[in-house]
Design a protein around this motif. Structure first.
Motif, mmCIF file in Angstrom:
data_model
loop_
_atom_site.group_PDB
_atom_site.id
_atom_site.type_symbol
_atom_site.label_atom_id
_atom_site.label_comp_id
_atom_site.label_asym_id
_atom_site.label_seq_id
_atom_site.Cartn_x
_atom_site.Cartn_y
_atom_site.Cartn_z
ATOM 1 N N PHE A 181 0.860 -1.180 0.000
ATOM 2 C CA PHE A 181 0.000 0.000 0.000
ATOM 3 C C PHE A 181 0.896 1.229 0.000
ATOM 4 C CE2 PHE A 181 0.825 -0.473 4.499
ATOM 5 C CZ PHE A 181 0.828 0.812 5.011
ATOM 6 N N LEU A 182 0.326 2.379 -0.275
ATOM 7 C CA LEU A 182 1.089 3.616 -0.412
ATOM 8 C C LEU A 182 0.667 4.587 0.679
ATOM 9 C CD1 LEU A 182 3.228 4.804 -2.351
ATOM 10 C CD2 LEU A 182 1.359 5.888 -3.592
ATOM 11 N N PRO A 201 6.591 8.333 4.850
ATOM 12 C CA PRO A 201 5.800 8.149 3.625
ATOM 13 C C PRO A 201 6.504 7.237 2.636
ATOM 14 C CG PRO A 201 6.904 10.279 3.586
ATOM 15 C CD PRO A 201 7.197 9.667 4.937
ATOM 16 N N GLY A 202 5.725 6.745 1.676
ATOM 17 C CA GLY A 202 6.289 5.918 0.615
ATOM 18 C C GLY A 202 5.556 4.602 0.481
ATOM 19 N N GLY A 224 -1.322 -0.388 9.613
ATOM 20 C CA GLY A 224 -0.705 0.412 8.558
ATOM 21 C C GLY A 224 -0.142 1.716 9.078
ATOM 22 N N LEU A 225 -0.898 2.422 9.939
ATOM 23 C CA LEU A 225 -0.388 3.674 10.498
ATOM 24 C C LEU A 225 0.793 3.412 11.420
ATOM 25 C CD1 LEU A 225 -3.699 5.632 11.225
ATOM 26 C CD2 LEU A 225 -2.057 5.999 9.379
ATOM 27 N N ASN A 269 -2.719 -2.185 -2.636
ATOM 28 C CA ASN A 269 -2.790 -1.028 -3.539
ATOM 29 C C ASN A 269 -3.626 0.121 -2.980
ATOM 30 O OD1 ASN A 269 -1.258 -2.497 -5.499
ATOM 31 N ND2 ASN A 269 -3.142 -3.506 -6.169
ATOM 32 N N ASP A 270 -3.994 0.074 -1.710
ATOM 33 C CA ASP A 270 -4.661 1.223 -1.092
ATOM 34 C C ASP A 270 -3.710 2.413 -1.029
ATOM 35 O OD1 ASP A 270 -7.048 -0.038 -0.718
ATOM 36 O OD2 ASP A 270 -6.839 -0.328 1.442
#
Length: 396
Positions: free
Chosen positions: A263-264, A272-273, A287-288, A355-356
């Protein structure tokens, strides 16, 4: 003149500050930015901003993540058990001789005869030829490929009857080449793995091949038997062994390949990235945490967004009415308000999909501070913070 000069500087300073605040409050398109802020996201959700008013524009729905939305998404994306082809449901072939195998044959007789005396057996080592046959003295050449070793023993005895005295035979594998599974791809020891026993399963064979090189949630498994194939992830084989950890058979091909999910993360996050899933399933809290959280100097805790195209069925569950252009999927922007303590419980259930795009907008004051930083760098004689305090240069 001194008072007039001081008054003039005050007017210039106030005008500069007022201009800066106006630019910051107006949206500040001239300032550097990681993306739209929270107000911009809300304002643009249903407004056509194209220069050509007749041009088509993608419209999206903003959905706030609460307990109901998180539960609906979690239930919709629960892993489903794919159908295992019938070919893989039973135990595979095992123990049959095949081309290339080396067999150790021992023949006994009741007395002195063709193969020995005093009941001492005669040992012979033969390899199964390309046509599936072997050749033994006095027994001639006969086919053994595809036959179990007990059947081969019976064939040898039948061919020696009338020549040897009450012959008996035992057959063992000296080299078991055909009874193997070909394990290739991202394993530590690729190559043929012998099927040494019945009910030998995928995880057994992978362990004998040295194990997978990558974590289970990044490893795809493809098992091929004849014309049938089964595709599954290694994580599913481990988590659901009943349907997926099937028995392997001689001649099977097992391929392990790395298939990372990504994911991005963009905007005001600490890291970031592009991000590779470090576990599966992955939640928004995971994710966070993976990007080390929000940037405390720039982020707007109310402006945590996740961009995804959702199936029409799931959008309707949310209460979103698809538009005419939404045929199979609906563009949805999920919004999370981390100012609300309940959001920390909700995001631990909300799934992140491959891909989120996770985007955290910058706080409005962070944009203003960036403007002042730029303006401070452009003025070599007057520092903006001092100007705000009223410490202006005096005139001569």
């Amino acid at each position: 003149m001194r008072n007039i000069g001081r008054l003039g500087w005050r007017l210039v300073g106030l005008r500069a500050v007022a201009s800066g605040l106006c630019v910051a409050a107006a949206g500040c398109d001239l300032l550097p930015s990681d993306g739209p802020n929270t107000n911009g996201m809300l304002a643009h959700a249903s407004v056509n901003l194209k220069a050509n008013p007749n041009a088509a524009v993608m419209r999206f729905a903003i959905v706030g993540i609460d307990a109901r939305i998180a539960q609906a998404a979690e239930q919709y994306y629960q892993p489903t058990t794919p159908n295992v082809p019938r070919t893989f449901l039973g135990s595979g072939n095992f123990g049959a001789a095949g081309v290339g195998d080396v067999l150790r044959v021992t023949i006994w007789e009741a007395g002195e005869g063709l193969f020995g005396k005093d009941r001492r057996g005669a040992d012979m080592t033969v390899r199964v030829d390309v046509d599936g046959t072997i050749s033994l003295p006095y027994a001639g050449r006969f086919r053994v490929a595809g036959r179990r070793l007990s059947d081969v023993e019976a064939m040898i005895v039948s061919k020696l009857e009338g020549q040897a005295v009450q012959p008996q035979a035992t057959v063992l594998f000296a080299e078991n080449i055909s009874n193997a599974v070909s394990v290739q791809g991202d394993v530590n020891k690729p190559g043929p793995v012998p099927v040494a026993r019945t009910n030998q399963r995928i995880l057994d064979v992978v362990a004998m091949a040295g194990g997978a090189k990558y974590p289970p949630y990044e490893t795809a498994v493809r098992l091929t038997r004849g014309r049938s194939t089964m595709n599954v992830s290694m994580q599913e084989v481990i988590d659901q062994p009943e349907p997926f950890n099937v028995s392997v058979a001689a001649g099977d091909a097992l391929l392990l390949s790395r298939s990372p999910q990504k994911f991005l993360a963009l905007g005001a996050v600490a890291q970031p990235g592009e991000q590779i899933f470090r576990k599966s399933p992955l939640t928004l809290s995971d994710g966070l945490g993976q990007v080390l959280g929000l940037d405390p100097q720039r982020s707007d805790a109310k402006g945590v967004y996740l961009f995804r195209r959702e199936p029409v069925e799931l959008a309707r569950r949310y209460g979103v009415q698809p538009l005419a252009e939404d045929r199979d999927t609906v563009p949805i922007v999920y919004q999370l308000d981390l100012k609300d303590p309940k959001s920390f419980f909700v995001m631990s259930n909300f799934p992140v999909r491959p891909n989120d795009i996770v985007f955290v907008s910058a706080a409005p004051l962070a944009e203003a501070a960036r403007f002042f930083q730029i303006l401070s760098g452009a003025t070599g004689t007057v520092a903006i913070p001092r100007t705000l305090l009223g410490n202006y240069p005096s005139g001569s």
